[in-house]
Motif scaffolding. Structure first.
Motif, PDB file in Angstrom:
ATOM      1  N   GLU A 183      43.758  45.806  39.683  1.00 48.69           N
ATOM      2  CA  GLU A 183      43.176  46.046  38.353  1.00 48.69           C
ATOM      3  C   GLU A 183      44.131  46.723  37.257  1.00 48.69           C
TER       4      GLU A 183
ATOM      5  N   THR B 188      41.821  40.057  39.236  1.00 44.17           N
ATOM      6  CA  THR B 188      40.752  39.209  38.632  1.00 44.17           C
ATOM      7  C   THR B 188      39.661  39.982  37.929  1.00 44.17           C
ATOM      8  N   ALA B 189      39.415  41.192  38.309  1.00 44.32           N
ATOM      9  CA  ALA B 189      38.371  41.894  37.610  1.00 44.32           C
ATOM     10  C   ALA B 189      38.842  42.477  36.152  1.00 44.32           C
TER      11      ALA B 189
ATOM     12  N   LYS C 285      41.425  40.596  44.047  1.00 40.05           N
ATOM     13  CA  LYS C 285      40.119  40.895  43.436  1.00 40.05           C
ATOM     14  C   LYS C 285      40.155  42.015  41.930  1.00 40.05           C
ATOM     15  N   GLY C 286      41.188  42.872  42.119  1.00 36.00           N
ATOM     16  CA  GLY C 286      41.216  43.834  41.224  1.00 36.00           C
ATOM     17  C   GLY C 286      41.894  43.099  40.044  1.00 36.00           C
TER      18      GLY C 286
ATOM     19  N   TYR D 226      42.674  47.735  45.281  1.00 32.81           N
ATOM     20  CA  TYR D 226      42.030  47.110  44.487  1.00 32.81           C
ATOM     21  C   TYR D 226      42.354  47.583  42.972  1.00 32.81           C
TER      22      TYR D 226
ATOM     23  N   ASP E 284      38.536  39.532  33.859  1.00 36.31           N
ATOM     24  CA  ASP E 284      37.127  39.036  33.567  1.00 36.31           C
ATOM     25  C   ASP E 284      36.656  39.181  32.261  1.00 36.31           C
TER      26      ASP E 284
END
Length: 314
Positions: free
Chosen positions: A273, A47-48, A44-45, A269, A51
């Motif tokens: 990121e 992907t962020a 998730k991190g 996360y 983004d």
């Protein structure tokens, strides 16, 4: 930790090489296993971080099991052969991943290591290392365990994969501090191979063999979940001091119902990121810090709903 810093500092001296391949720059994020909420939170991190990026793509991969080291090595080799722009890697073994990371380095592919370090043989092959200070986290867990047990009695140590960089710091420093600052007798460590069912069975056996056990420490997510389930099944919830590591919903529920006294939660996360962001900076020719601490939070029933805890729980 000094060895890791030496390796990272040496690697940071290598000039960052902007990606000179295809127009779409792919960053390969390769973790120890995709079969874990912890690593999905890393995803998730990551992907962020990409983004909104029009010229950067990210792929996320890992073996089905954390003990399948050969599969992870093949994934890194495949990423190098494919000519990716950069790699974010959580090495499942400090030695086995070194040759693949060296190949990436020789190919001009920047590498950010996350969570667990490489051995001395990997010196100079990666540009940055992002992780929890696992030794400090282990010592924090030891402090709380000494407090909960009064510094006496038996405490079992439920570990995961022997020799992994994070395990060496996390479990080693926990045990060292317990021995140095208390009269606690250490039982174990036992290695679950990061398999929840294995940890459950091991904990069940340990509880049966040690009816006088005063405390128990589960050193990563699947291990701590299996440990917590065994404690509940044995009717020992709230009767022994229990500390886990990582912060998925199962572990949060164990804290809320009193099965676990505390969990230490990493910034998973943030690993994803910040790891991807570091590689993007390297691709762009920018410099990055050789070591980035992604933090750890001690979560208890008293602070589980706080902003500090909510920022790391998953």
């Amino acid at each position: 930790m000094k060895t890791i810093l030496k390796a990272v500092l040496a690697a940071s001296a290598i000039a960052a090489v902007p990606f000179a391949g295809a127009s779409a720059a792919e960053i390969a994020v390769i973790v120890k296993t995709t079969n874990s909420n912890f690593w999905q939170n890393v995803n998730k991190g990551a992907t962020a971080a990409v983004d909104g990026q029009s010229d950067i793509t990210m792929t996320f991969d890992g073996p089905a099991s954390e003990s399948d080291i050969a599969a992870e090595v093949n994934m890194v080799d495949n990423a190098v052969n494919k000519g990716v722009a950069g790699i974010v890697l959580a090495p499942s073994d400090p030695d086995a991943l070194v040759p693949a990371v060296k190949r990436a380095n020789e190919s001009g592919i920047p590498v950010a290591i996350i969570d667990s370090g490489l051995s001395d043989a990997g010196e100079g092959t990666y540009q940055t290392f992002l992780s929890t200070d696992n030794c400090a986290a282990g010592e924090l867990a030891a402090d709380r365990m000494i407090e909960l047990t009064g510094g006496e009695g038996k405490v079992a140590v439920m570990s995961y994969v022997a020799g992994v960089g994070s395990e060496i710091g996390r479990v080693g420093c926990f045990v060292d501090k317990i021995k140095a600052q208390s009269k606690v007798e250490i039982v174990g460590p036992y290695y679950s191979q990061s398999q929840m069912a294995t940890a459950l069975n091991q904990t069940t056996d340990i509880l049966a063999a040690n009816p006088d056990l005063k405390g128990i420490f589960g050193a990563n997510e699947p291990t701590a979940v299996g440990m917590g389930r065994a404690i509940k099944q044995a009717g020992k919830a709230g009767q022994i001091a229990a500390i886990g590591f990582d912060g998925n919903k199962d572990l949060q529920d164990f804290v809320k119902d009193g099965t676990l006294n505390a969990i230490l939660v990493q910034g998973s996360y943030q690993m994803g990121e910040k790891g991807v962001q570091a590689v993007m900076d390297l691709i762009a020719g920018k410099s990055v810090e050789p070591q980035i601490d992604t933090g750890v939070v001690l979560v208890t029933k008293d602070n589980i709903d706080s902003d500090e805890a909510m920022n790391v729980l998953y």
